[in-house]
Enzyme design. Structure first.
Site, short mmCIF file in Angstrom:
data_model
loop_
_atom_site.label_atom_id
_atom_site.label_comp_id
_atom_site.label_asym_id
_atom_site.label_seq_id
_atom_site.Cartn_x
_atom_site.Cartn_y
_atom_site.Cartn_z
N HIS A 49 -14.13 29.57 -4.24
CA HIS A 49 -13.13 31.32 -3.57
C HIS A 49 -12.58 31.68 -4.36
CE1 HIS A 49 -12.93 28.32 0.45
NE2 HIS A 49 -13.91 28.85 0.86
N GLN A 165 -26.62 31.87 3.99
CA GLN A 165 -25.96 33.10 4.77
C GLN A 165 -25.80 34.11 4.00
OE1 GLN A 165 -21.52 32.02 5.74
NE2 GLN A 165 -21.51 32.69 3.96
O1 PAF Z 1 -18.97 31.42 4.35
C1 PAF Z 1 -17.68 31.39 4.87
O2 PAF Z 1 -16.58 31.07 4.16
C2 PAF Z 1 -17.88 31.97 6.79
O3 PAF Z 1 -18.61 31.72 6.86
C3 PAF Z 1 -17.16 33.65 6.64
C4 PAF Z 1 -18.27 34.36 5.87
C5 PAF Z 1 -16.01 33.63 6.07
C6 PAF Z 1 -17.51 34.10 8.30
O4 PAF Z 1 -16.41 33.55 8.82
#
Ligand code: PAF
Length: 302
Positions: A49, A165
């Site tokens: 992150h 995603q």
């Molecule tokens: O990747 C993530 O942490 C989650 O899927 C997100 C994009 C924040 C959506 O809840």
């Protein structure tokens, strides 16, 4: 006062739970000519992150991070209840990262009583995670759409670790004409190759050792792909490797990197893998370059 882009002076993020407040701040910053980058997260922040936040801070004047453990993207019996939540630790991870706002809404804010709207993405959301976790991408698309409304940034940053995603989110943005740019950033790995994930904390010592088999299977895929094996052959050898490590394989596949349909030379492909380690399920992937130098470039910056 807003910091100039790239400035190193530490700022304390303002933690905001109210969607109207965060939206107002971001719109005001943009109106003042500031470029705003957004990193949506579910908290339990790790170096992966932080790399997204770094990337946003380098390219933007202001950075917003959201922290929200989204209930609708967890299926029945999944780990929603035990998903790690520690806002204090998350804020400590963000200290010194030039994050201006942390948007941390309550569940009732995002899903008030009577909430009845779901966004369903078809196509690239159908297979792999979409098959293994039936309502997962509908939950992701629904919350991402809402987060993009509350945090109306110029650009949002997503990690390549959740490759499917990123494809689903790009589809959502294109199909609904959402006014935000999506940037996909490289997966951050532990020294032994395991992709960083908030779920790694669930692993026992033995499972943690076994889990490195996921990235091993991807390194194998890279070699076999380079050697000219077909997508099916590469995937079969990946599965063999994973099973030799005792990993319960959900899927191992080589598909077109953009559509997640059949890999077609010379377009770039992606090797996708999902495995189970006791009660923990982990995913990983790696891009496999197009085999023809003349092949189309789809402009990934990975
Ligand atoms: O990747 C993530 O942490 C989650 O899927 C997100 C994009 C924040 C959506 O809840």
């Amino acid at each position: 006062m807003a910091l100039p882009r790239g400035a190193t002076k530490e700022i304390e993020p303002r933690v905001i739970a109210d969607p109207e407040v965060v939206r107002g701040e971001i719109l005001a910053a943009r109106q003042a000519g500031r470029r705003v980058g957004f990193v949506p997260t579910m908290g339990s922040l790790h170096a992966g992150h932080v790399s997204l936040v770094d990337r946003a801070a380098d390219a933007c004047d202001e950075v917003a991070v959201s922290i929200f453990v989204n209930p609708t993207q967890f299926g029945p019996g999944e780990d929603f209840e035990r998903y790690p939540r520690d806002l204090t630790a998350d804020l400590a991870m963000l200290a010194g990262q030039n994050v201006r706002w942390v948007y941390a809404p309550a569940a009732e804010t995002i899903y008030p009583l009577g909430h009845a709207t779901r966004i369903v993405v078809d196509g690239p959301a159908r297979r792999f995670e979409g098959e293994a976790r039936r309502s997962h991408f509908s939950g992701v698309a629904t919350v991402v759409c809402r987060l993009f409304h509350d945090v109306p940034a110029d650009v949002a940053y997503f990690g390549a670790k959740d490759w499917q995603q990123t494809i689903v989110v790009k589809r959502l943005v294109a199909d609904l004409g959402l006014p935000i740019e999506i940037i996909v950033c490289p997966t951050v790995r532990e020294p032994d190759g395991l992709a960083m994930s908030s779920r790694n904390v669930y692993l026992t010592v033995a499972e943690r050792q076994q889990a490195v088999g996921l990235s091993e299977s991807l390194r194998l895929a890279e070699v076999l792909w380079e050697d000219g094996l077909s997508p099916e052959e590469v995937a079969n050898d990946m599965k063999k490797h994973l099973r030799s490590r005792g990993i319960a394989v959900d899927y191992a596949a080589v598909v077109d990197a953009e559509t997640l349909g059949p890999a077609v030379d010379p377009a770039p492909a992606v090797a996708l893998v999902a495995g189970r380690f006791g009660t923990t399920r982990l995913i990983d992937n790696c891009l496999l370059p197009g085999r023809d130098d003349q092949g189309p470039s789809i402009g990934w910056d990975l």
